[in-house]
Design a protein around this motif. Structure first.
Motif, PDB file in Angstrom:
ATOM      1  N   GLU A  48       0.846  -1.200   0.000  1.00 52.17           N
ATOM      2  CA  GLU A  48       0.000   0.000   0.000  1.00 52.17           C
ATOM      3  C   GLU A  48       0.883   1.253   0.000  1.00 52.17           C
ATOM      4  O   GLU A  48       0.779   2.082  -0.894  1.00 52.17           O
ATOM      5  N   HIS A  49       1.748   1.362   0.995  1.00 53.58           N
ATOM      6  CA  HIS A  49       2.637   2.533   1.064  1.00 53.58           C
ATOM      7  C   HIS A  49       4.027   2.206   0.520  1.00 53.58           C
ATOM      8  O   HIS A  49       4.770   3.108   0.154  1.00 53.58           O
ATOM      9  N   ARG A  74       0.468  -6.750   2.607  1.00 49.22           N
ATOM     10  CA  ARG A  74      -0.602  -5.743   2.571  1.00 49.22           C
ATOM     11  C   ARG A  74      -0.766  -5.301   1.122  1.00 49.22           C
ATOM     12  O   ARG A  74       0.150  -4.740   0.522  1.00 49.22           O
ATOM     13  N   GLN A 152      -8.216  -4.227   7.571  1.00 50.91           N
ATOM     14  CA  GLN A 152      -7.791  -3.074   8.370  1.00 50.91           C
ATOM     15  C   GLN A 152      -8.996  -2.211   8.712  1.00 50.91           C
ATOM     16  O   GLN A 152      -9.816  -1.878   7.846  1.00 50.91           O
ATOM     17  N   GLU A 154      -9.610   1.356   9.910  1.00 54.20           N
ATOM     18  CA  GLU A 154      -8.798   2.572  10.040  1.00 54.20           C
ATOM     19  C   GLU A 154      -9.522   3.821   9.559  1.00 54.20           C
ATOM     20  O   GLU A 154      -8.880   4.805   9.210  1.00 54.20           O
ATOM     21  N   ASP A 180      -4.161   6.214  10.154  1.00 53.11           N
ATOM     22  CA  ASP A 180      -5.326   6.581   9.348  1.00 53.11           C
ATOM     23  C   ASP A 180      -6.566   6.765  10.219  1.00 53.11           C
ATOM     24  O   ASP A 180      -7.375   7.655   9.965  1.00 53.11           O
TER      25      ASP A 180
HETATM   26 MG    MG Z   1      -3.241   2.903   7.276  1.00 53.62          MG
END
Ligand code: MG
Ligand code: 3PY
Length: 267
Positions: A48-49, A74, A152, A154, A180
């Motif tokens: 994701e990141h 993820r 998740q 968030e 988040d």
């Molecule tokens: Mg997050």
């Protein structure tokens, strides 16, 4: 499931705390061996990141083979192709960011489990089976049991819809993303902040109602211990970037303390 033993859910069922790291930067195939040597139980390889494409992911996940430390991935979003590649590379589980509805939770299960529980595509002679000829029916049943599907929680919307998300058959775990969640709910991201702790308590209570595990990301080990005692079984206690930066900046600071002005201030 990979042919590697996926011991995450059995350990959580025994009430054990499992400890790992979020990895968003390091790309060496030695990562799995290093984290295993450090005694970690899992790593979340972050698409994701983090900037991991399929090739990098393949090399990294392969590096976890033979150790106890299990690779979770993820994914960037809830899409079929984002699940298929990591699972066939041998990921032990999938972490899905920003799950906010029943429909999305059902898609997680659809993409993450074989029929009849889901609709995961079938290709058997690949890394997840160790390229062995497996008995199809028993393999599919075991994979459906073993793979950890993690939603998740968030956002405010996810907290408002906890019951519909966490009651989805096939979702194993709610994973709390404090960064988040704090942004979405307008609280501090600190788990020492009462408003944030209230949100955590709400998520833990809902998870208990629906019999799903809970995980969290935090650097605060004292709080992690409190949360583990409260029933949060999976603790991602660092990131690769923070582990490097905090250790190395601490080394420089310590040498400056010992040597004073002899340590160069740089250019
Ligand atoms: Mg997050
Ligand atoms: C968050 O804190 O938002 C996370 O997703 C944890 O990595």
């Amino acid at each position: 499931m990979s042919v590697e033993p996926n011991w995450i859910k059995p350990a959580l069922r025994r009430g054990e705390t499992i400890v790992g790291i979020m990895v968003s930067e390091l790309k060496t195939p030695m990562l799995g061996a290093m984290l295993d040597a450090a005694g970690l139980h899992f790593a979340i390889i972050d698409q994701e990141h983090g900037a991991y494409g399929a090739d990098a992911l393949g090399a990294i996940v392969a590096g976890f083979r033979g150790g106890r430390c299990r690779p979770l991935v993820r994914v960037p979003d809830t899409r079929r192709e984002y699940f298929l590649t990591p699972l066939e590379l041998g990921a032990a589980g999938i972490v899905v960011p920003r799950v906010e509805s029943r429909t999305q939770a059902e898609e997680v299960v659809k993409f993450g489990r074989y029929a009849p529980q889901g609709d995961r595509g079938l290709s058997l002679m690949r890394a997840h089976t160790g390229f062995r000829r497996v008995d199809k029916d028993s393999y599919l049943a075991k994979a459906n049991d073993d793979i950890v599907l993690i939603a998740q929680i968030e956002t405010r919307q996810a907290v408002e819809r906890l019951d519909e998300i966490l009651s989805t058959p096939g979702i194993d775990m709610a994973f709390i993303g404090p960064s988040d969640l704090s942004l979405s709910c307008g609280t501090s991201s600190s788990l020492r902040d009462p408003a944030m702790r209230g949100l955590v308590d709400t998520i833990v209570a809902a998870a208990k109602r629906h019999g799903v595990f809970v995980g969290i990301q935090t650097y605060d080990l004292a709080i992690a211990a409190e949360l583990a005692a409260q029933g949060i079984g999976l603790v991602s206690c660092n990131t690769d970037a923070n582990a490097l930066l905090s250790t190395l900046s601490g080394n420089v600071a310590e040498l400056r303390r010992l040597l004073g002005g002899r340590v160069s201030a740089g250019l």
